[in-house]
Design a protein around this motif. Structure first.
Motif, PDB file in Angstrom:
ATOM      1  N   TYR A 133     -33.230   0.769  26.824  1.00  0.00           N
ATOM      2  CA  TYR A 133     -34.415  -0.031  27.158  1.00  0.00           C
ATOM      3  C   TYR A 133     -35.432  -0.079  26.026  1.00  0.00           C
ATOM      4  O   TYR A 133     -36.340  -0.899  26.030  1.00  0.00           O
ATOM      5  CB  TYR A 133     -35.115   0.558  28.395  1.00  0.00           C
ATOM      6  CG  TYR A 133     -34.195   0.739  29.571  1.00  0.00           C
ATOM      7  CD1 TYR A 133     -33.797  -0.360  30.329  1.00  0.00           C
ATOM      8  CD2 TYR A 133     -33.716   1.992  29.926  1.00  0.00           C
ATOM      9  CE1 TYR A 133     -32.938  -0.199  31.404  1.00  0.00           C
ATOM     10  CE2 TYR A 133     -32.870   2.167  30.992  1.00  0.00           C
ATOM     11  CZ  TYR A 133     -32.475   1.070  31.727  1.00  0.00           C
ATOM     12  OH  TYR A 133     -31.628   1.231  32.786  1.00  0.00           O
ATOM     13  N   LEU A 134     -35.314   0.840  25.089  1.00  0.00           N
ATOM     14  CA  LEU A 134     -36.397   1.061  24.127  1.00  0.00           C
ATOM     15  C   LEU A 134     -36.371   0.031  22.994  1.00  0.00           C
ATOM     16  O   LEU A 134     -35.359  -0.158  22.339  1.00  0.00           O
ATOM     17  CB  LEU A 134     -36.237   2.473  23.542  1.00  0.00           C
ATOM     18  CG  LEU A 134     -37.480   3.245  23.192  1.00  0.00           C
ATOM     19  CD1 LEU A 134     -38.391   3.406  24.385  1.00  0.00           C
ATOM     20  CD2 LEU A 134     -37.079   4.610  22.635  1.00  0.00           C
ATOM     21  N   PRO A 165     -37.829   0.638  34.233  1.00  0.00           N
ATOM     22  CA  PRO A 165     -37.174   0.153  33.011  1.00  0.00           C
ATOM     23  C   PRO A 165     -37.947  -1.001  32.376  1.00  0.00           C
ATOM     24  O   PRO A 165     -37.985  -1.112  31.139  1.00  0.00           O
ATOM     25  CB  PRO A 165     -35.795  -0.313  33.493  1.00  0.00           C
ATOM     26  CG  PRO A 165     -35.567   0.419  34.779  1.00  0.00           C
ATOM     27  CD  PRO A 165     -36.929   0.593  35.403  1.00  0.00           C
ATOM     28  N   ASN A 198     -40.756   5.687  35.997  1.00  0.00           N
ATOM     29  CA  ASN A 198     -39.344   5.316  35.852  1.00  0.00           C
ATOM     30  C   ASN A 198     -39.078   3.822  35.940  1.00  0.00           C
ATOM     31  O   ASN A 198     -38.033   3.421  36.460  1.00  0.00           O
ATOM     32  CB  ASN A 198     -38.498   6.069  36.900  1.00  0.00           C
ATOM     33  CG  ASN A 198     -38.719   7.563  36.811  1.00  0.00           C
ATOM     34  OD1 ASN A 198     -38.694   8.128  35.725  1.00  0.00           O
ATOM     35  ND2 ASN A 198     -38.980   8.200  37.942  1.00  0.00           N
ATOM     36  N   LEU A 253     -42.510  11.124  28.572  1.00  0.00           N
ATOM     37  CA  LEU A 253     -41.270  11.762  29.033  1.00  0.00           C
ATOM     38  C   LEU A 253     -41.477  13.272  28.988  1.00  0.00           C
ATOM     39  O   LEU A 253     -41.619  13.844  27.900  1.00  0.00           O
ATOM     40  CB  LEU A 253     -40.123  11.332  28.092  1.00  0.00           C
ATOM     41  CG  LEU A 253     -38.777  12.032  28.224  1.00  0.00           C
ATOM     42  CD1 LEU A 253     -38.148  11.780  29.587  1.00  0.00           C
ATOM     43  CD2 LEU A 253     -37.824  11.543  27.113  1.00  0.00           C
ATOM     44  N   THR A 279     -45.301   5.392  27.557  1.00  0.00           N
ATOM     45  CA  THR A 279     -44.451   6.140  28.503  1.00  0.00           C
ATOM     46  C   THR A 279     -44.466   7.592  28.072  1.00  0.00           C
ATOM     47  O   THR A 279     -44.360   7.891  26.870  1.00  0.00           O
ATOM     48  CB  THR A 279     -43.000   5.600  28.497  1.00  0.00           C
ATOM     49  OG1 THR A 279     -43.022   4.247  28.960  1.00  0.00           O
ATOM     50  CG2 THR A 279     -42.093   6.420  29.413  1.00  0.00           C
ATOM     51  N   LEU A 322     -40.683   0.412  30.431  1.00  0.00           N
ATOM     52  CA  LEU A 322     -40.128   1.072  29.245  1.00  0.00           C
ATOM     53  C   LEU A 322     -39.793   0.038  28.165  1.00  0.00           C
ATOM     54  O   LEU A 322     -40.042   0.264  26.975  1.00  0.00           O
ATOM     55  CB  LEU A 322     -38.879   1.869  29.644  1.00  0.00           C
ATOM     56  CG  LEU A 322     -38.291   2.799  28.594  1.00  0.00           C
ATOM     57  CD1 LEU A 322     -39.337   3.768  28.071  1.00  0.00           C
ATOM     58  CD2 LEU A 322     -37.109   3.561  29.172  1.00  0.00           C
ATOM     59  N   LEU A 341     -32.914   6.684  28.023  1.00  0.00           N
ATOM     60  CA  LEU A 341     -33.984   5.695  27.782  1.00  0.00           C
ATOM     61  C   LEU A 341     -33.611   4.705  26.670  1.00  0.00           C
ATOM     62  O   LEU A 341     -34.197   3.626  26.560  1.00  0.00           O
ATOM     63  CB  LEU A 341     -35.295   6.387  27.374  1.00  0.00           C
ATOM     64  CG  LEU A 341     -36.129   7.033  28.478  1.00  0.00           C
ATOM     65  CD1 LEU A 341     -35.422   8.173  29.150  1.00  0.00           C
ATOM     66  CD2 LEU A 341     -37.472   7.500  27.912  1.00  0.00           C
ATOM     67  N   TRP A 374     -41.966   9.133  32.858  1.00  0.00           N
ATOM     68  CA  TRP A 374     -40.506   9.078  33.042  1.00  0.00           C
ATOM     69  C   TRP A 374     -40.087  10.459  33.530  1.00  0.00           C
ATOM     70  O   TRP A 374     -40.322  11.455  32.845  1.00  0.00           O
ATOM     71  CB  TRP A 374     -39.789   8.712  31.736  1.00  0.00           C
ATOM     72  CG  TRP A 374     -38.426   8.182  32.024  1.00  0.00           C
ATOM     73  CD1 TRP A 374     -37.273   8.905  32.131  1.00  0.00           C
ATOM     74  CD2 TRP A 374     -38.083   6.813  32.281  1.00  0.00           C
ATOM     75  NE1 TRP A 374     -36.231   8.071  32.443  1.00  0.00           N
ATOM     76  CE2 TRP A 374     -36.691   6.778  32.531  1.00  0.00           C
ATOM     77  CE3 TRP A 374     -38.798   5.615  32.338  1.00  0.00           C
ATOM     78  CZ2 TRP A 374     -36.001   5.598  32.832  1.00  0.00           C
ATOM     79  CZ3 TRP A 374     -38.112   4.445  32.623  1.00  0.00           C
ATOM     80  CH2 TRP A 374     -36.733   4.439  32.868  1.00  0.00           C
TER      81      TRP A 374
END
Ligand code: KPL
Length: 301
Positions: free
Chosen positions: A88-89, A60, A58, A6, A4, A63, A85, A29
């Motif tokens: 979810y990480l 989830p 985006n 960002l 991902t 992610l 974030l 993201w």
């Protein structure tokens, strides 16, 4: 790898595209709720040929499955951009942070106490003539290195970046290249922002004594921090970047031009704060820091 990204500014988008070309599964993201985005890319070697790349955005679920999170937002946006974030990480996800300046490391370690964290600095150059068009404008080294124990043995991440866009180097002490880049940014960014000139204009005689003074102050602080350098070495590196990027406008030049906040607190501001810890006077860097803060305050009361 499931990646991902960002912060798809020019440098972020460049990495997203280069890693996609290596068949990694890259999602973006973004600030909007979009689920798909297309970026148009002009390679360094074929600047007139445009290729398009589609990204999912985006998600989830993506992610949660992400193995590598690359954060390329500005230094002052890192915490705010990362916080949404976090739920979810996965703690296995390797987080790579790449921005100009120094000073976000402790915030990031607090925010992600269990993830492997890598910092990176790059001299690759890219430019976004429109919000969805990216032009790769220059090659340069990317250095990566661990800032916590979880990331200490992750040198293969530098190889992964290098396969996408060489050269890259894994650094035993990432703070060394971060400080080298800080020196370049302390010299080029505020002067090109204040005078609204391109990097190459700093080769003019009227800037030489200021550039000497900036490099002397940075060299003194770097030496106090335990790095081996001299004013002459830093000056040489600054001159090389001024030449190599002569027609570019620095990121701070663009930020001031577009009335955005700048990374000054993490560049000359960070330098001055470290200097104060060592009782070193840095009047030139202090004056540049305050001049940019004043320019920012006119737009952001
Ligand atoms: O990093 C840069 C920036 O613009 O922020 C330099 C090296 C000064 C290139 O423009």
């Amino acid at each position: 790898m499931n990646i991902t990204l960002l912060g798809a500014g020019a440098i972020g988008a460049l990495w997203a595209i280069k890693l996609t070309q290596q068949r990694h599964n890259v999602q973006l993201w973004t600030r909007n709720a979009e689920t798909k985005a297309t970026l148009h890319f002009n390679e360094l070697t074929t600047p007139t040929t445009t290729n398009s790349y589609s990204f999912s955005c985006n998600s989830p679920d993506d992610l949660a499955a992400c193995e590598l999170l690359i954060v390329t937002v500005k230094a002052f946006q890192v915490t705010t951009a990362l916080t949404p974030l976090l739920p979810y990480l996965n703690t296995d996800c390797v987080v790579v942070i790449m921005h100009n300046g120094i000073g976000t490391q402790s915030q990031i370690q607090q925010l992600l106490p269990h993830n492997p964290i890598i910092y990176a600095t790059t001299s690759q150059a890219a430019f976004k003539p429109t919000p969805t068009t990216i032009q790769h404008t220059g090659l340069g080294q990317t250095s990566l290195g661990a800032i916590n124990d979880y990331a200490q043995y992750l040198s293969h991440i530098a190889a992964l970046f290098g396969a996408a866009l060489a050269p890259t180097q894994w650094q035993a002490n990432i703070y060394q290249p971060l400080w080298q880049k800080l020196a370049i940014n302390c010299a080029i960014n505020p002067l090109t922002a204040i005078h609204q000139c391109c990097n190459g204009d700093l080769a003019r005689p009227c800037y030489q004594s200021q550039l000497d003074g900036i490099c002397l102050e940075v060299a003194q602080v770097m030496t106090a921090e335990g790095f081996t350098t001299t004013q002459q070495q830093l000056r040489h590196q600054v001159d090389n970047v001024i030449k190599a990027t002569a027609s570019n406008y620095s990121s701070m030049n663009r930020d001031i031009f577009h009335h955005r906040l700048t990374e000054i607190d993490y560049i000359n501001g960070y330098l001055v704060q470290q200097a104060q810890r060592h009782n070193i006077d840095t009047p030139i860097n202090y004056q540049l820091w305050q001049a940019i803060k004043h320019m920012e305050s006119l737009d952001h009361a």
